[in-house]
Design a protein around this motif. Structure first.
Motif, PDB file in Angstrom:
ATOM      1  N   LEU A  72     112.527 -12.649 155.686  1.00  0.00           N
ATOM      2  CA  LEU A  72     113.168 -12.538 154.379  1.00  0.00           C
ATOM      3  C   LEU A  72     114.679 -12.698 154.497  1.00  0.00           C
ATOM      4  CD1 LEU A  72     113.091 -11.897 151.351  1.00  0.00           C
ATOM      5  CD2 LEU A  72     113.132  -9.453 151.949  1.00  0.00           C
ATOM      6  N   THR A  73     115.274 -12.079 155.520  1.00  0.00           N
ATOM      7  CA  THR A  73     116.718 -12.186 155.715  1.00  0.00           C
ATOM      8  C   THR A  73     117.129 -13.617 156.006  1.00  0.00           C
ATOM      9  OG1 THR A  73     116.824  -9.916 156.551  1.00  0.00           O
ATOM     10  CG2 THR A  73     118.680 -11.350 157.067  1.00  0.00           C
ATOM     11  N   ILE A  74     116.372 -14.296 156.862  1.00  0.00           N
ATOM     12  CA  ILE A  74     116.671 -15.694 157.187  1.00  0.00           C
ATOM     13  C   ILE A  74     116.519 -16.570 155.949  1.00  0.00           C
ATOM     14  CG2 ILE A  74     115.898 -17.703 158.503  1.00  0.00           C
ATOM     15  CD1 ILE A  74     115.153 -15.761 160.764  1.00  0.00           C
ATOM     16  N   PHE A  75     115.478 -16.311 155.157  1.00  0.00           N
ATOM     17  CA  PHE A  75     115.286 -17.066 153.910  1.00  0.00           C
ATOM     18  C   PHE A  75     116.466 -16.868 152.970  1.00  0.00           C
ATOM     19  CE2 PHE A  75     113.960 -16.969 149.445  1.00  0.00           C
ATOM     20  CZ  PHE A  75     113.535 -18.284 149.288  1.00  0.00           C
ATOM     21  N   SER A 117     121.536  -6.711 154.502  1.00  0.00           N
ATOM     22  CA  SER A 117     120.370  -7.039 155.327  1.00  0.00           C
ATOM     23  C   SER A 117     120.754  -7.383 156.763  1.00  0.00           C
ATOM     24  CB  SER A 117     119.601  -8.214 154.708  1.00  0.00           C
ATOM     25  OG  SER A 117     119.091  -7.884 153.437  1.00  0.00           O
ATOM     26  N   VAL A 118     121.857  -8.070 156.921  1.00  0.00           N
ATOM     27  CA  VAL A 118     122.255  -8.531 158.252  1.00  0.00           C
ATOM     28  C   VAL A 118     122.967  -7.436 159.046  1.00  0.00           C
ATOM     29  CG1 VAL A 118     123.687 -10.172 159.533  1.00  0.00           C
ATOM     30  CG2 VAL A 118     122.377 -10.946 157.546  1.00  0.00           C
ATOM     31  N   PHE A 119     123.919  -6.737 158.417  1.00  0.00           N
ATOM     32  CA  PHE A 119     124.835  -5.879 159.175  1.00  0.00           C
ATOM     33  C   PHE A 119     124.632  -4.368 159.035  1.00  0.00           C
ATOM     34  CE2 PHE A 119     127.286  -9.824 158.314  1.00  0.00           C
ATOM     35  CZ  PHE A 119     127.432 -10.255 159.625  1.00  0.00           C
ATOM     36  N   TYR A 140     121.032   2.492 162.651  1.00  0.00           N
ATOM     37  CA  TYR A 140     119.655   2.854 162.347  1.00  0.00           C
ATOM     38  C   TYR A 140     118.668   1.738 162.635  1.00  0.00           C
ATOM     39  CZ  TYR A 140     120.103   0.467 157.758  1.00  0.00           C
ATOM     40  OH  TYR A 140     120.289  -0.460 156.751  1.00  0.00           O
ATOM     41  N   ASP A 141     119.178   0.510 162.885  1.00  0.00           N
ATOM     42  CA  ASP A 141     118.281  -0.596 163.222  1.00  0.00           C
ATOM     43  C   ASP A 141     119.090  -1.704 163.880  1.00  0.00           C
ATOM     44  OD1 ASP A 141     115.952  -2.252 163.325  1.00  0.00           O
ATOM     45  OD2 ASP A 141     115.217  -1.297 161.495  1.00  0.00           O
ATOM     46  N   THR A 142     118.469  -2.851 164.062  1.00  0.00           N
ATOM     47  CA  THR A 142     119.129  -3.956 164.748  1.00  0.00           C
ATOM     48  C   THR A 142     119.686  -4.971 163.743  1.00  0.00           C
ATOM     49  OG1 THR A 142     116.982  -5.076 164.891  1.00  0.00           O
ATOM     50  CG2 THR A 142     117.667  -3.751 166.784  1.00  0.00           C
ATOM     51  N   LEU A 143     120.429  -5.932 164.273  1.00  0.00           N
ATOM     52  CA  LEU A 143     120.978  -7.006 163.442  1.00  0.00           C
ATOM     53  C   LEU A 143     119.846  -7.718 162.704  1.00  0.00           C
ATOM     54  CD1 LEU A 143     123.867  -8.283 163.059  1.00  0.00           C
ATOM     55  CD2 LEU A 143     123.123 -10.056 164.666  1.00  0.00           C
ATOM     56  N   PHE A 144     120.066  -8.056 161.431  1.00  0.00           N
ATOM     57  CA  PHE A 144     119.110  -8.741 160.559  1.00  0.00           C
ATOM     58  C   PHE A 144     118.001  -7.821 160.034  1.00  0.00           C
ATOM     59  CE2 PHE A 144     120.844 -12.274 163.037  1.00  0.00           C
ATOM     60  CZ  PHE A 144     121.189 -13.159 162.028  1.00  0.00           C
TER      61      PHE A 144
END
Length: 218
Positions: A72-75, A117-119, A140-144
């Motif tokens: 979804l982020t890439i889209f 979404s990315v950062f 809390y999570d990774t890139l993207f």
């Protein structure tokens, strides 16, 4: 409308959007609510999917939530590049003012949510039962894989629907239930302008098509 003015509009929306999200993220724990009016609340929620919290994994069997989130982020990134190209092309063609404003609004809103979404997964820690820290040792999570911050809630009406309403009669209902952000407002406003002022926004394209057809016939 010039590209400079369109860019200024985009920057203003992005600044308002990101400042409001940073403030909420660093001052509110998840699901904390402030009732400004009966019909307007500040409610901090995070959206891990598309509009209304829908996820790609809800539609595609066998795909994990994390893979769906990355897709979804890439889209979104590909889409915003396309919108940006549409904006630049429309300005160069001296498109209608309302068309350029609408595209700029959609671009700014899409870019604002892409930043989350990315950062956000790496520049904030989580907000569960705590106020998040900006630039923690571990996000809390990774890139993207960041989640979009929403905070604007307009529960204009709450109540039980009449029994005669098909399917939902007798159910407790809130209008307007979704929680959204400034970026979402920009996207909705831009799309709304294109729908309501469709003829004004695209009349130039229609004229170019008619001219091309005329030339071809000649």
């Amino acid at each position: 409308m010039s590209l400079k003015k369109a860019t200024l509009l985009i920057i203003i929306i992005l600044v308002i959007d990101q400042v409001s999200k940073f403030y909420i993220k660093t001052h509110f724990a998840l699901h904390h609510r402030i009732e400004v009016f009966d019909w307007f609340h500040i409610l901090f929620v995070e959206n891990d999917g598309m509009a209304w919290g829908t996820k790609l994994s809800d539609f595609i069997a066998g795909i994990s939530d994390r893979t769906a989130k990355l897709a979804l982020t890439i889209f979104r990134i590909v889409a915003v590049i396309g919108i940006g190209y549409w904006l630049v092309t429309s300005v160069k063609k001296k498109g209608p003012h309302i068309l350029i404003v609408a595209i700029a609004l959609i671009f700014a809103g899409a870019l604002g949510n892409i930043i989350d979404s990315v950062f956000y997964g790496i520049i904030f820690d989580d907000s569960y039962s705590q106020v998040a820290t900006f630039l923690p040792e571990t996000g809390y999570d990774t890139l993207f894989h960041g989640m979009v911050v929403d905070m604007l809630h307009f529960p204009i009406w709450k109540g039980v629907l009449p029994e005669w309403i098909p399917f939902y009669g007798g159910d407790y209902f809130t209008f307007f239930e979704p929680v959204f952000n400034v970026a979402d407002m920009a996207i909705s406003s831009g799309i709304g302008m294109l729908i309501v002022f469709n003829k004004k926004a695209f009349h130039q394209d229609e004229e170019e098509i008619a001219e091309a057809v005329y030339v071809e016939k000649e």
